[in-house]
Design a protein around this motif. Structure first.
Motif, short mmCIF file in Angstrom:
data_model
loop_
_atom_site.label_atom_id
_atom_site.label_comp_id
_atom_site.label_asym_id
_atom_site.label_seq_id
_atom_site.Cartn_x
_atom_site.Cartn_y
_atom_site.Cartn_z
N ALA A 141 38.75 -19.03 -31.41
CA ALA A 141 39.54 -17.70 -30.81
C ALA A 141 41.13 -17.68 -30.56
O ALA A 141 41.68 -16.63 -30.71
N VAL A 142 41.42 -19.13 -30.35
CA VAL A 142 42.84 -19.37 -29.94
C VAL A 142 43.53 -20.29 -30.89
O VAL A 142 44.81 -20.58 -30.72
N LEU A 143 42.89 -20.63 -32.05
CA LEU A 143 43.65 -21.49 -33.01
C LEU A 143 44.79 -20.90 -33.52
O LEU A 143 44.78 -19.60 -34.01
N TRP A 191 47.07 -26.53 -32.34
CA TRP A 191 45.54 -26.52 -32.67
C TRP A 191 45.75 -25.34 -33.68
O TRP A 191 45.94 -24.20 -33.23
N ALA A 192 45.23 -25.96 -34.88
CA ALA A 192 45.34 -24.84 -36.01
C ALA A 192 44.08 -24.69 -36.58
O ALA A 192 43.19 -25.74 -36.79
N ASP A 193 43.83 -23.76 -37.17
CA ASP A 193 42.51 -23.45 -37.75
C ASP A 193 42.69 -23.71 -39.29
O ASP A 193 42.85 -23.10 -40.18
N THR A 194 42.04 -24.93 -39.38
CA THR A 194 41.97 -25.58 -40.84
C THR A 194 40.79 -26.02 -41.19
O THR A 194 39.86 -26.24 -40.44
N PRO A 195 40.34 -26.22 -42.78
CA PRO A 195 39.21 -26.64 -43.02
C PRO A 195 38.99 -28.02 -42.51
O PRO A 195 37.69 -28.51 -42.36
N GLY A 196 40.13 -28.94 -42.33
CA GLY A 196 39.93 -30.10 -41.79
C GLY A 196 39.33 -30.12 -40.43
O GLY A 196 38.60 -31.10 -40.02
N VAL A 197 39.95 -29.41 -39.54
CA VAL A 197 39.33 -29.32 -38.02
C VAL A 197 37.84 -28.76 -38.15
O VAL A 197 37.14 -29.22 -37.57
N ALA A 198 37.59 -27.76 -39.06
CA ALA A 198 36.05 -27.30 -39.10
C ALA A 198 35.17 -28.15 -39.36
O ALA A 198 34.23 -28.19 -38.82
N GLY A 199 35.81 -29.11 -40.50
CA GLY A 199 34.63 -30.01 -41.06
C GLY A 199 34.52 -31.37 -40.20
O GLY A 199 33.40 -31.85 -40.03
N SER A 200 35.58 -31.53 -39.60
CA SER A 200 35.67 -32.97 -38.78
C SER A 200 35.36 -32.86 -37.29
O SER A 200 34.80 -33.61 -36.75
N LEU A 201 35.74 -31.58 -36.81
CA LEU A 201 35.40 -31.36 -35.34
C LEU A 201 34.85 -30.02 -35.05
O LEU A 201 35.31 -29.15 -34.62
N PRO A 202 33.34 -29.92 -35.67
CA PRO A 202 32.87 -28.78 -35.53
C PRO A 202 32.91 -28.10 -34.17
O PRO A 202 32.98 -26.92 -33.87
N GLY A 203 32.33 -28.94 -33.28
CA GLY A 203 32.20 -28.35 -31.82
C GLY A 203 33.62 -27.73 -31.23
O GLY A 203 33.52 -26.97 -30.65
N PHE A 204 34.52 -28.69 -31.46
CA PHE A 204 35.98 -28.21 -30.94
C PHE A 204 36.33 -27.03 -31.63
O PHE A 204 36.91 -26.09 -31.06
N HIS A 205 36.05 -26.58 -33.09
CA HIS A 205 36.37 -25.52 -33.84
C HIS A 205 35.60 -24.39 -33.09
O HIS A 205 36.05 -23.31 -32.90
N ARG A 206 34.17 -24.65 -32.77
CA ARG A 206 33.60 -23.28 -32.24
C ARG A 206 33.97 -23.14 -30.92
O ARG A 206 34.22 -21.89 -30.69
#
Length: 315
Positions: free
Chosen positions: A251-253, A232-247
């Motif tokens: 803290a652990v990405l 699990w990495a903190d990337t723009p793709g994760v933040a944009g495509s999976l906002p709920g998961f990212h939120r």
């Protein structure tokens, strides 16, 4: 025991803590600082996130790097940031949409005209559409981007890879593939209610299935093909495509560099890892952890035949 348990429990193994604890006792040391000196690497989806971090890691080891992007401005920014971090690095930006065969063929032609060999090819480009979308050729977008594009591009660049003394291809999958089985009878996700995250995980499962198949196809040329997942990495793709998961997991990405570590290691470690395997945090991992995801008889052959045909590959 800790490593296996953390991997099965997912969160401890895929988080930044899994990476940082494992790093204390890597099964193999870091590649030499000049491990890729004089080598050429291509990284798709290199405009940000794990792709850019991979390109930076390869450049630090001495490789000349081609950033393959869909957005020229993002590619130029990524190149400038890599050169600022690695003064003197040779970095070029080229446009290619992996979902479009014409774009892939044009890019491959440009590479063959500009270079006489390729040492590392990283298939990192990814998409996660919220609604089912088809390419102009009629293929579902995630399947076209994650499966057909990498298949076609690797085959077109085969002569350049074969000219390398130690060519390596890396497919960047996802731990989410563990939730899905190989959908050999519905590669294009035409059946059932479409969910973007499911389509993504299905095609990431397909990438893991591709690694041994591609490794066998290119074995005569000495081309090693590997699959991995970055955690699990903190990337723009994760933040944009999976906002709920990212939120929920921010803290652990992992950092993009931590997610990219195994890609860089697979590209540069010596001796070369055994091809056709699935890797995470520099260890080969099982392709399945749930019995329900195991392939049915004939599924792999059917998937391989249909994918090759859709990608336009010769037998």
């Amino acid at each position: 025991m800790f490593d296996t348990l953390a991997d099965r429990l997912v969160a401890p193994g895929y988080s930044k803590w899994g990476y940082r604890l494992r790093r204390r006792s890597w099964p193999a040391g870091d590649p030499r600082p000049d491990a890729l000196r004089g080598r050429l690497a291509v990284v798709t989806g290199a405009g940000s996130g794990i792709g850019q971090a991979t390109a930076l890691g390869l450049a630090r080891l001495g490789a000349a790097v081609v950033l393959v992007v869909r957005d020229q401005a993002k590619g130029d920014t990524a190149r400038d940031e890599i050169v600022a971090a690695v003064p003197g690095a040779v970095v070029e930006v080229r446009l290619c949409d992996l979902s479009g065969p014409d774009s892939v063929r044009r890019f491959a032609r440009e590479m063959r005209e500009a270079h006489d060999r390729l040492d590392v090819l990283v298939h990192n480009a990814g998409v996660l559409p919220q609604q089912r979308t088809e390419t102009p050729e009629g293929h579902e977008l995630t399947f076209a981007t994650h499966v057909l594009g990498p298949l076609l591009l690797t085959d077109l660049l085969r002569p350049l890879l074969a000219a390398s003394p130690d060519p390596r291809v890396v497919l960047v999958s996802s731990g989410g593939m563990y939730t899905q089985r190989l959908q050999a009878d519905d590669l294009e996700y035409r059946e059932g209610e479409y969910r973007g995250a499911t389509a993504y995980a299905r095609t990431k499962r397909m990438q893991v299935a591709l690694a041994p198949l591609m490794a066998a196809r290119y074995a005569s040329d000495g081309i090693g093909v590997h699959a991995m997942h970055p955690g699990w990495a903190d990337t723009p793709g994760v933040a944009g495509s999976l906002p709920g998961f990212h939120r929920l997991t921010k803290a652990v990405l992992r950092t993009p560099a931590e997610g990219a570590d195994t890609i860089v290691w697979l590209a540069a470690t010596s001796p070369a890892p055994r091809p056709g395997q699935f890797w995470h945090d520099r260890r080969a991992r099982p392709a399945h952890v749930l019995p329900s995801t195991r392939e049915k008889p004939g599924d792999v052959t059917k998937f391989w035949t249909r994918s090759k045909t859709a990608a336009g590959l010769p037998d």
